[in-house]
Write an enzyme that holds these catalytic residues in place. Structure first.
Site, mmCIF file in Angstrom:
data_model
loop_
_atom_site.group_PDB
_atom_site.id
_atom_site.type_symbol
_atom_site.label_atom_id
_atom_site.label_comp_id
_atom_site.label_asym_id
_atom_site.label_seq_id
_atom_site.Cartn_x
_atom_site.Cartn_y
_atom_site.Cartn_z
ATOM 1 N N HIS A 126 -9.588 5.020 0.604
ATOM 2 C CA HIS A 126 -8.549 5.316 0.126
ATOM 3 C C HIS A 126 -8.155 6.354 0.611
ATOM 4 C CE1 HIS A 126 -8.933 1.193 -0.708
ATOM 5 N NE2 HIS A 126 -7.727 1.336 -1.329
ATOM 6 N N GLY A 144 -11.043 13.042 19.689
ATOM 7 C CA GLY A 144 -12.082 12.917 20.466
ATOM 8 C C GLY A 144 -13.756 12.332 20.173
ATOM 9 N N ASP A 163 -0.871 2.190 8.346
ATOM 10 C CA ASP A 163 -1.032 1.040 9.424
ATOM 11 C C ASP A 163 -0.445 0.985 10.837
ATOM 12 O OD1 ASP A 163 -2.834 0.096 7.607
ATOM 13 O OD2 ASP A 163 -2.668 -2.013 7.500
ATOM 14 N N GLY A 166 0.519 -1.400 -0.138
ATOM 15 C CA GLY A 166 -0.467 -0.248 -0.186
ATOM 16 C C GLY A 166 1.138 1.151 0.325
ATOM 17 N N GLU A 177 -11.551 -0.431 10.040
ATOM 18 C CA GLU A 177 -12.273 -1.205 8.878
ATOM 19 C C GLU A 177 -12.093 -3.084 9.130
ATOM 20 O OE1 GLU A 177 -9.154 -0.828 5.262
ATOM 21 O OE2 GLU A 177 -10.289 -2.410 3.828
ATOM 22 N N ARG A 210 13.432 9.834 -2.229
ATOM 23 C CA ARG A 210 14.384 11.409 -2.819
ATOM 24 C C ARG A 210 15.474 11.422 -2.127
ATOM 25 N NH1 ARG A 210 14.279 15.487 -0.145
ATOM 26 N NH2 ARG A 210 15.069 18.191 -1.132
ATOM 27 N N ALA A 211 15.620 11.002 -0.845
ATOM 28 C CA ALA A 211 16.580 10.770 -0.169
ATOM 29 C C ALA A 211 17.590 9.500 0.352
ATOM 30 C CB ALA A 211 15.805 10.376 1.351
ATOM 31 N N VAL A 212 17.164 8.552 -0.497
ATOM 32 C CA VAL A 212 17.464 7.465 -1.047
ATOM 33 C C VAL A 212 18.371 8.423 -1.530
ATOM 34 C CG1 VAL A 212 17.516 4.952 -2.042
ATOM 35 C CG2 VAL A 212 16.255 5.563 -0.028
HETATM 36 O O1 F6P Z 1 -1.744 -0.131 3.017
HETATM 37 C C1 F6P Z 1 -2.430 -0.151 4.396
HETATM 38 C C2 F6P Z 1 -3.490 -0.455 3.742
HETATM 39 O O2 F6P Z 1 -4.109 1.227 3.174
HETATM 40 C C3 F6P Z 1 -4.973 -0.704 4.633
HETATM 41 O O3 F6P Z 1 -5.146 -0.211 6.163
HETATM 42 C C4 F6P Z 1 -6.084 -1.705 4.090
HETATM 43 O O4 F6P Z 1 -6.729 -2.052 4.762
HETATM 44 C C5 F6P Z 1 -5.623 -1.734 2.803
HETATM 45 O O5 F6P Z 1 -4.138 -1.156 2.253
HETATM 46 C C6 F6P Z 1 -6.392 -1.529 1.655
HETATM 47 O O6 F6P Z 1 -5.324 -2.409 0.569
HETATM 48 P P1 F6P Z 1 -5.929 -2.114 -1.172
HETATM 49 O O7 F6P Z 1 -5.353 -0.319 -1.091
HETATM 50 O O8 F6P Z 1 -5.532 -2.807 -1.366
HETATM 51 O O9 F6P Z 1 -7.113 -1.928 -0.753
#
Ligand code: F6P
Length: 319
Positions: free
Chosen positions: A249, A185, A127, A11, A222, A21-23
């Site tokens: 996303h 909150g 995550d 992901g 999720e 960039r740093a690398v």
């Molecule tokens: O990169 C981690 C993540 O964004 C998780 O939080 C999420 O459950 C999963 O990837 C979603 O994956 P995809 O983009 O393959 O749907």
């Protein structure tokens, strides 16, 4: 060490570009050539290599996503593909590799290390579920995006006296939902690591209503269940109007925070320094206010536990 490669995998996470960039720029400052590998491990298997120069990473420090593209490569799970990838690197004269990504990416890096490739992992996932580092690149940005979304939802929830269930990303882990919930909150936080207690959620909403607060926010990861099902369960016990918002996303894109850019710059540069010192099989991460490195296999054996103290605190504060 004359030439190194860099790839992003899994992901995407805001700050990956700052790490690339740093690398590249640290590598060039040390007299190394840097090759970008596109589409993660898929590109490594296919030899999808991109010669890079200083300008290749101009104007990307503030951009989300990854200029090298990414993939969750199923092909790379096969040992034959891992062998082929090591051969590809060798034939291209790539003496060391930086892998920027989450847990799956580190597993891939470990397989390459076992095949003799000097490889350094840079933890990047919204995550934040990787042990041995304070933060993973991208987490801070995603927490801010989630908290900002809840701010907006709270305005409309209050205006309409509604209960909102806000689903954050995090299929297998609740670090992100917990941080968003505390920072915004939220009245209840639901994460995959702990049982979802619908009765308790209802009690919290009812208690607020008794205090004259006619709206509530429930932040749910999720992986903690289905927000729409939860809404039905709450609606059958309480006379409240409910809405569900899935951030999805939206939470993974966007410009990285300054925190993530700093982190990515430091971790990316350190990864190159370690390769230059002929080290490999390590993941870089933060330790206190500094940066350290740990064996990837040790990192993968350790589980990043949910901060139960923070969870308890959230319950106390969101009375
Ligand atoms: O990169 C981690 C993540 O964004 C998780 O939080 C999420 O459950 C999963 O990837 C979603 O994956 P995809 O983009 O393959 O749907």
């Amino acid at each position: 060490m004359k030439q190194i490669g860099v790839l992003t995998s899994g992901g995407d996470a805001p700050g990956m570009n700052a790490a690339i960039r740093a690398v590249l720029r640290r590598g060039i400052s040390l007299g190394l050539k840097v090759v970008g590998i596109r589409r993660g491990y898929d590109g490594l298997i296919d030899g999808d290599f991109l010669a890079m120069n200083v300008s290749s990473v101009g104007d990307i420090i503030h951009r989300g996503g990854t200029i090298l593209l990414t993939a969750r490569s199923q092909r790379f799970e096969r040992p034959e593909s891992q062998d082929l990838a090591a051969v590809r690197l060798d034939r291209a004269g790539i003496d060391g590799l930086v892998v920027i990504g989450g847990e799956g990416s580190l597993h891939g890096a470990l397989e390459l290390a076992r095949r003799g490739v000097p490889v350094i992992g840079v933890p990047a996932t919204i995550d934040n579920d990787i042990a041995f580092t304070g933060n993973c690149i991208g987490f801070d940005t995603a927490v801010n995006a989630g908290a900002e979304a809840v701010n907006r939802l709270r305005d409309t929830a209050a205006a309409y006296e509604r209960v909102f269930i806000v689903e954050t990303m995090g299929r297998h882990s609740g670090h992100l939902a917990l941080a968003v919930g505390v920072a915004s909150g939220a009245e209840s936080i639901l994460i995959p690591e702990l049982p979802v207690d619908t009765k308790e959620v209802c009690c919290r909403i009812a208690r607020r209503m008794e205090r004259g607060k006619s709206h509530s926010i429930i932040v749910m990861a999720e992986g903690a269940g289905n927000g729409f099902e939860l809404a039905k369960r709450i609606g059958s016990s309480l006379d409240v109007e409910l809405r569900v918002t899935v951030l999805g996303h939206v939470q993974r894109g966007g410009t990285p925070t300054a925190f993530d850019r700093l982190l990515a710059s430091q971790l990316g540069a350190r990864a190159v320094d370690l390769l230059q010192d002929r080290r490999g099989g390590l993941m870089v991460g933060t330790e206190g206010s500094g940066i350290n490195a740990w064996p990837i296999d040790e990192v993968l054996r350790a589980e990043r536990k949910i901060d139960l103290g923070l969870f308890e605190l959230a319950n106390v504060l969101a009375y």
